[in-house]
Design a protein around this motif. Sequence first.
Motif, PDB file in Angstrom:
ATOM      1  N   GLY A  27      19.770  15.824  -7.579  1.00  0.00           N
ATOM      2  CA  GLY A  27      20.633  16.726  -8.324  1.00  0.00           C
ATOM      3  C   GLY A  27      20.738  16.415  -9.804  1.00  0.00           C
ATOM      4  O   GLY A  27      20.413  15.320 -10.257  1.00  0.00           O
ATOM      5  N   LEU A  28      21.239  17.411 -10.530  1.00  0.00           N
ATOM      6  CA  LEU A  28      21.523  17.258 -11.959  1.00  0.00           C
ATOM      7  C   LEU A  28      22.857  16.570 -12.170  1.00  0.00           C
ATOM      8  O   LEU A  28      23.133  16.039 -13.233  1.00  0.00           O
ATOM      9  N   ALA A  29      23.716  16.630 -11.139  1.00  0.00           N
ATOM     10  CA  ALA A  29      25.059  16.067 -11.223  1.00  0.00           C
ATOM     11  C   ALA A  29      25.496  15.636  -9.825  1.00  0.00           C
ATOM     12  O   ALA A  29      24.913  16.055  -8.828  1.00  0.00           O
ATOM     13  N   LEU A  30      26.520  14.822  -9.773  1.00  0.00           N
ATOM     14  CA  LEU A  30      27.142  14.489  -8.496  1.00  0.00           C
ATOM     15  C   LEU A  30      28.111  15.599  -8.134  1.00  0.00           C
ATOM     16  O   LEU A  30      28.659  16.270  -9.017  1.00  0.00           O
ATOM     17  N   LEU A  31      28.329  15.789  -6.860  1.00  0.00           N
ATOM     18  CA  LEU A  31      29.286  16.787  -6.385  1.00  0.00           C
ATOM     19  C   LEU A  31      29.024  18.147  -7.034  1.00  0.00           C
ATOM     20  O   LEU A  31      29.926  18.778  -7.596  1.00  0.00           O
ATOM     21  N   GLU A  32      27.796  18.614  -6.948  1.00  0.00           N
ATOM     22  CA  GLU A  32      27.387  19.838  -7.646  1.00  0.00           C
ATOM     23  C   GLU A  32      28.216  21.066  -7.270  1.00  0.00           C
ATOM     24  O   GLU A  32      28.321  22.000  -8.049  1.00  0.00           O
ATOM     25  N   VAL A  38      35.609  17.489 -12.207  1.00  0.00           N
ATOM     26  CA  VAL A  38      35.527  16.618 -11.031  1.00  0.00           C
ATOM     27  C   VAL A  38      34.241  15.795 -11.077  1.00  0.00           C
ATOM     28  O   VAL A  38      34.243  14.595 -10.791  1.00  0.00           O
ATOM     29  N   GLN A  39      33.140  16.423 -11.466  1.00  0.00           N
ATOM     30  CA  GLN A  39      31.865  15.709 -11.570  1.00  0.00           C
ATOM     31  C   GLN A  39      31.953  14.557 -12.565  1.00  0.00           C
ATOM     32  O   GLN A  39      31.525  13.435 -12.281  1.00  0.00           O
ATOM     33  N   ARG A  40      32.535  14.827 -13.727  1.00  0.00           N
ATOM     34  CA  ARG A  40      32.660  13.776 -14.754  1.00  0.00           C
ATOM     35  C   ARG A  40      33.588  12.653 -14.286  1.00  0.00           C
ATOM     36  O   ARG A  40      33.336  11.474 -14.556  1.00  0.00           O
ATOM     37  N   ALA A  41      34.650  13.003 -13.563  1.00  0.00           N
ATOM     38  CA  ALA A  41      35.560  11.979 -13.038  1.00  0.00           C
ATOM     39  C   ALA A  41      34.816  11.070 -12.063  1.00  0.00           C
ATOM     40  O   ALA A  41      34.991   9.848 -12.090  1.00  0.00           O
ATOM     41  N   MET A  42      33.983  11.644 -11.210  1.00  0.00           N
ATOM     42  CA  MET A  42      33.215  10.837 -10.270  1.00  0.00           C
ATOM     43  C   MET A  42      32.218   9.954 -11.009  1.00  0.00           C
ATOM     44  O   MET A  42      32.062   8.771 -10.685  1.00  0.00           O
ATOM     45  N   ARG A  49      32.619   1.120 -11.772  1.00  0.00           N
ATOM     46  CA  ARG A  49      32.320   0.157 -10.692  1.00  0.00           C
ATOM     47  C   ARG A  49      30.888  -0.343 -10.773  1.00  0.00           C
ATOM     48  O   ARG A  49      30.395  -0.973  -9.856  1.00  0.00           O
ATOM     49  N   ARG A  50      30.236  -0.040 -11.889  1.00  0.00           N
ATOM     50  CA  ARG A  50      28.863  -0.475 -12.168  1.00  0.00           C
ATOM     51  C   ARG A  50      27.874  -0.013 -11.111  1.00  0.00           C
ATOM     52  O   ARG A  50      26.962  -0.739 -10.744  1.00  0.00           O
ATOM     53  N   ILE A  51      28.049   1.203 -10.655  1.00  0.00           N
ATOM     54  CA  ILE A  51      27.097   1.819  -9.733  1.00  0.00           C
ATOM     55  C   ILE A  51      26.188   2.710 -10.570  1.00  0.00           C
ATOM     56  O   ILE A  51      26.651   3.625 -11.247  1.00  0.00           O
ATOM     57  N   ARG A  52      24.894   2.408 -10.556  1.00  0.00           N
ATOM     58  CA  ARG A  52      23.930   3.161 -11.357  1.00  0.00           C
ATOM     59  C   ARG A  52      23.471   4.395 -10.586  1.00  0.00           C
ATOM     60  O   ARG A  52      23.086   4.298  -9.430  1.00  0.00           O
TER      61      ARG A  52
END
Length: 109
Positions: A27-32, A38-42, A49-52
């Motif tokens: 995807g282009l984003a999370l939670l598309e 909401v996407q930016r918050a995620m 949390r240093r998750i790449r």
Amino acid sequence: RKVDKSDVNQFYEFHELGFEIFLVTRGLALLEEHNGRVQRAMERTLAGRRIRVHFQSKVCGIVDHDHQSLLQVEKDDGTEELIPFDDCIWCTSAAGASWLSRDTPFDCD
């Protein structure tokens, strides 16, 4: 593809807990299906949390190099990355790629 040591070393910036977490998504984003806020918050939560997150990417194979397992990740622009891993949680929206059950020791339904 021949694996070069520099391909592997770039990922060894370990999390303070002694490991790193990578998320690979086409995807282009999370939670598309959610709005941009909401996407930016995620994204901020994961970054905090240093998750790449590797966007517009897909796992196209697993390579073994000097007893190290590497995820072979292909980006939409055609470039490829090798990400070392010890454990992998594989989530798909429908079914895993055919090579997953054929070329790996993973059990697939």
